[in-house]
Scaffold this motif. Structure first.
Motif, PDB file in Angstrom:
ATOM      1  N   THR A  94     -26.611 -33.854  23.989  1.00 32.06           N
ATOM      2  CA  THR A  94     -25.581 -32.837  23.800  1.00 32.06           C
ATOM      3  C   THR A  94     -24.798 -32.683  25.092  1.00 32.06           C
ATOM      4  O   THR A  94     -25.389 -32.516  26.159  1.00 32.06           O
ATOM      5  N   ILE A  95     -23.480 -32.718  24.973  1.00 31.27           N
ATOM      6  CA  ILE A  95     -22.594 -32.622  26.127  1.00 31.27           C
ATOM      7  C   ILE A  95     -21.470 -31.646  25.788  1.00 31.27           C
ATOM      8  O   ILE A  95     -20.824 -31.779  24.743  1.00 31.27           O
ATOM      9  N   ALA A  96     -21.210 -30.674  26.667  1.00 26.22           N
ATOM     10  CA  ALA A  96     -20.043 -29.800  26.534  1.00 26.22           C
ATOM     11  C   ALA A  96     -18.929 -30.391  27.387  1.00 26.22           C
ATOM     12  O   ALA A  96     -19.142 -30.756  28.545  1.00 26.22           O
ATOM     13  N   LEU A  97     -17.734 -30.521  26.802  1.00 25.43           N
ATOM     14  CA  LEU A  97     -16.622 -31.129  27.517  1.00 25.43           C
ATOM     15  C   LEU A  97     -15.308 -30.489  27.118  1.00 25.43           C
ATOM     16  O   LEU A  97     -15.200 -29.890  26.041  1.00 25.43           O
ATOM     17  N   LYS A  98     -14.320 -30.612  27.984  1.00 20.42           N
ATOM     18  CA  LYS A  98     -12.983 -30.139  27.657  1.00 20.42           C
ATOM     19  C   LYS A  98     -12.415 -31.013  26.551  1.00 20.42           C
ATOM     20  O   LYS A  98     -12.687 -32.217  26.495  1.00 20.42           O
ATOM     21  N   ASP A  99     -11.615 -30.419  25.683  1.00 18.04           N
ATOM     22  CA  ASP A  99     -10.999 -31.156  24.582  1.00 18.04           C
ATOM     23  C   ASP A  99      -9.765 -31.887  25.104  1.00 18.04           C
ATOM     24  O   ASP A  99      -8.640 -31.422  24.970  1.00 18.04           O
ATOM     25  N   GLU A 100     -10.010 -33.020  25.729  1.00 16.36           N
ATOM     26  CA  GLU A 100      -8.947 -33.842  26.300  1.00 16.36           C
ATOM     27  C   GLU A 100      -9.199 -35.302  25.897  1.00 16.36           C
ATOM     28  O   GLU A 100     -10.344 -35.704  25.703  1.00 16.36           O
ATOM     29  N   PRO A 101      -8.141 -36.087  25.784  1.00 15.14           N
ATOM     30  CA  PRO A 101      -8.320 -37.487  25.386  1.00 15.14           C
ATOM     31  C   PRO A 101      -9.295 -38.255  26.281  1.00 15.14           C
ATOM     32  O   PRO A 101     -10.052 -39.090  25.788  1.00 15.14           O
ATOM     33  N   ASP A 102      -9.292 -37.980  27.588  1.00 14.85           N
ATOM     34  CA  ASP A 102     -10.194 -38.692  28.489  1.00 14.85           C
ATOM     35  C   ASP A 102     -11.660 -38.438  28.136  1.00 14.85           C
ATOM     36  O   ASP A 102     -12.472 -39.363  28.156  1.00 14.85           O
ATOM     37  N   GLY A 103     -11.999 -37.212  27.807  1.00 11.54           N
ATOM     38  CA  GLY A 103     -13.383 -36.898  27.429  1.00 11.54           C
ATOM     39  C   GLY A 103     -13.790 -37.610  26.157  1.00 11.54           C
ATOM     40  O   GLY A 103     -14.895 -38.148  26.052  1.00 11.54           O
ATOM     41  N   ARG A 104     -12.901 -37.643  25.191  1.00 10.60           N
ATOM     42  CA  ARG A 104     -13.184 -38.343  23.940  1.00 10.60           C
ATOM     43  C   ARG A 104     -13.354 -39.846  24.188  1.00 10.60           C
ATOM     44  O   ARG A 104     -14.206 -40.485  23.596  1.00 10.60           O
ATOM     45  N   ALA A 105     -12.543 -40.379  25.089  1.00 16.34           N
ATOM     46  CA  ALA A 105     -12.654 -41.814  25.426  1.00 16.34           C
ATOM     47  C   ALA A 105     -13.993 -42.104  26.099  1.00 16.34           C
ATOM     48  O   ALA A 105     -14.615 -43.145  25.829  1.00 16.34           O
ATOM     49  N   ARG A 106     -14.459 -41.196  26.956  1.00 12.20           N
ATOM     50  CA  ARG A 106     -15.754 -41.401  27.611  1.00 12.20           C
ATOM     51  C   ARG A 106     -16.893 -41.360  26.591  1.00 12.20           C
ATOM     52  O   ARG A 106     -17.840 -42.145  26.690  1.00 12.20           O
ATOM     53  N   ILE A 107     -16.800 -40.481  25.609  1.00 13.96           N
ATOM     54  CA  ILE A 107     -17.809 -40.441  24.533  1.00 13.96           C
ATOM     55  C   ILE A 107     -17.798 -41.777  23.794  1.00 13.96           C
ATOM     56  O   ILE A 107     -18.843 -42.379  23.531  1.00 13.96           O
ATOM     57  N   GLY A 108     -16.616 -42.255  23.443  1.00 14.52           N
ATOM     58  CA  GLY A 108     -16.505 -43.543  22.752  1.00 14.52           C
ATOM     59  C   GLY A 108     -17.067 -44.693  23.567  1.00 14.52           C
ATOM     60  O   GLY A 108     -17.725 -45.584  23.028  1.00 14.52           O
ATOM     61  N   ALA A 109     -16.848 -44.677  24.876  1.00 17.51           N
ATOM     62  CA  ALA A 109     -17.379 -45.736  25.742  1.00 17.51           C
ATOM     63  C   ALA A 109     -18.901 -45.715  25.769  1.00 17.51           C
ATOM     64  O   ALA A 109     -19.546 -46.775  25.793  1.00 17.51           O
ATOM     65  N   ILE A 110     -19.484 -44.530  25.748  1.00 20.97           N
ATOM     66  CA  ILE A 110     -20.950 -44.410  25.722  1.00 20.97           C
ATOM     67  C   ILE A 110     -21.499 -45.008  24.434  1.00 20.97           C
ATOM     68  O   ILE A 110     -22.459 -45.790  24.458  1.00 20.97           O
ATOM     69  N   THR A 111     -20.910 -44.667  23.309  1.00 16.47           N
ATOM     70  CA  THR A 111     -21.429 -45.185  22.036  1.00 16.47           C
ATOM     71  C   THR A 111     -21.291 -46.701  21.960  1.00 16.47           C
ATOM     72  O   THR A 111     -22.207 -47.381  21.487  1.00 16.47           O
ATOM     73  N   GLU A 112     -20.180 -47.238  22.436  1.00 18.69           N
ATOM     74  CA  GLU A 112     -20.000 -48.695  22.424  1.00 18.69           C
ATOM     75  C   GLU A 112     -20.992 -49.384  23.360  1.00 18.69           C
ATOM     76  O   GLU A 112     -21.540 -50.439  23.022  1.00 18.69           O
ATOM     77  N   ALA A 113     -21.233 -48.793  24.524  1.00 21.44           N
ATOM     78  CA  ALA A 113     -22.197 -49.381  25.468  1.00 21.44           C
ATOM     79  C   ALA A 113     -23.594 -49.425  24.861  1.00 21.44           C
ATOM     80  O   ALA A 113     -24.313 -50.416  25.019  1.00 21.44           O
ATOM     81  N   TYR A 114     -23.989 -48.362  24.159  1.00 19.00           N
ATOM     82  CA  TYR A 114     -25.316 -48.328  23.540  1.00 19.00           C
ATOM     83  C   TYR A 114     -25.437 -49.390  22.454  1.00 19.00           C
ATOM     84  O   TYR A 114     -26.432 -50.115  22.385  1.00 19.00           O
ATOM     85  N   LYS A 115     -24.416 -49.490  21.613  1.00 19.06           N
ATOM     86  CA  LYS A 115     -24.446 -50.478  20.537  1.00 19.06           C
ATOM     87  C   LYS A 115     -24.557 -51.893  21.099  1.00 19.06           C
ATOM     88  O   LYS A 115     -25.330 -52.705  20.583  1.00 19.06           O
ATOM     89  N   GLN A 116     -23.815 -52.186  22.136  1.00 26.51           N
ATOM     90  CA  GLN A 116     -23.857 -53.526  22.725  1.00 26.51           C
ATOM     91  C   GLN A 116     -25.182 -53.787  23.431  1.00 26.51           C
ATOM     92  O   GLN A 116     -25.795 -54.836  23.241  1.00 26.51           O
ATOM     93  N   ARG A 117     -25.618 -52.830  24.245  1.00 27.10           N
ATOM     94  CA  ARG A 117     -26.833 -53.060  25.039  1.00 27.10           C
ATOM     95  C   ARG A 117     -28.064 -53.217  24.162  1.00 27.10           C
ATOM     96  O   ARG A 117     -28.944 -54.040  24.447  1.00 27.10           O
ATOM     97  N   PHE A 118     -28.169 -52.427  23.090  1.00 28.61           N
ATOM     98  CA  PHE A 118     -29.386 -52.402  22.285  1.00 28.61           C
ATOM     99  C   PHE A 118     -29.205 -52.965  20.875  1.00 28.61           C
ATOM    100  O   PHE A 118     -30.050 -52.753  20.019  1.00 28.61           O
ATOM    101  N   ASN A 119     -28.098 -53.684  20.638  1.00 23.25           N
ATOM    102  CA  ASN A 119     -27.862 -54.326  19.348  1.00 23.25           C
ATOM    103  C   ASN A 119     -27.966 -53.329  18.193  1.00 23.25           C
ATOM    104  O   ASN A 119     -28.675 -53.566  17.215  1.00 23.25           O
TER     105      ASN A 119
END
Length: 134
Positions: A94-119
Motif C-alpha cells: 500500500t502506497i499513498a501518493l499524490k494524484d499526478e501522472p508521474d506517480g501513476r507512471a511509477r506504479i506502472g513501472a513497478i508492476t512491469e518490473a515484477y512481471k518481467q523479473r518473476f515471469n
C-alpha cells in the motif's frame, strides 16, 4: 467483480482524473495504491521472502522513498486456461501518493518490473482516492 477491479485499475492507470474527496482539516486528498503481488511462479511457490525484499529494495523503495506498507496475504484466482482455482501466497503493498501522472507512471513501472523479473502474467493494481494525514 474481477472485471470491475481490472477496469477500475486500468482507468486509473490511464491518467484519467479521479474526483478528489472533500477532506477534513489536516488531511490532504491523495491516491492510495494497493499492489497485489502473487508469489507463485507457474504452479509452484517460487518467490521467496528474500526475493521479494530485494524487489522492494531495488524497485519500490527508490520510486516511493517516503514510505509504504507491506502485508502478507493469501490470494486466489481462476486460471481461465485450465478452468482451475489457483491459490497462492501473496504480498499487498500500500502506497499513498499524490494524484499526478508521474506517480501513476511509477506504479506502472513497478508492476512491469515484477512481471518481467518473476515471469508473472499480472500484478493486481487498485487506485482509489483517499484523505490522508501523517
Amino acid at each position: 467483480m474481477i472485471r470491475f477491479l481490472f477496469l477500475s485499475a486500468l482507468t486509473s492507470l490511464c491518467g484519467c482524473a479521479i474526483a478528489p474527496p472533500a477532506c477534513a482539516p489536516g488531511q490532504q486528498a491523495m491516491l492510495v495504491a494497493e499492489l497485489l503481488f502473487g508469489r507463485n511462479i507457474g504452479d509452484r511457490p517460487g518467490i521467496s521472502e528474500a526475493d521479494f525484499s530485494r524487489f522492494v529494495d531495488q524497485e519500490i523503495t527508490p520510486r516511493f522513498p517516503d514510505g509504504l506498507t507491506i502485508l502478507d496475504g493469501r490470494g486466489q484466482y481462476r486460471d481461465a486456461q485450465r478452468n482451475a482455482l489457483v491459490r497462492e501466497q501473496s504480498k499487498l503493498v500500500t502506497i499513498a501518493l499524490k494524484d499526478e501522472p508521474d506517480g501513476r507512471a511509477r506504479i506502472g513501472a513497478i508492476t512491469e518490473a515484477y512481471k518481467q523479473r518473476f515471469n508473472q502474467q499480472s500484478v493486481g493494481t487498485i487506485l482509489k482516492p483517499a484523505c490522508v494525514s501523517f
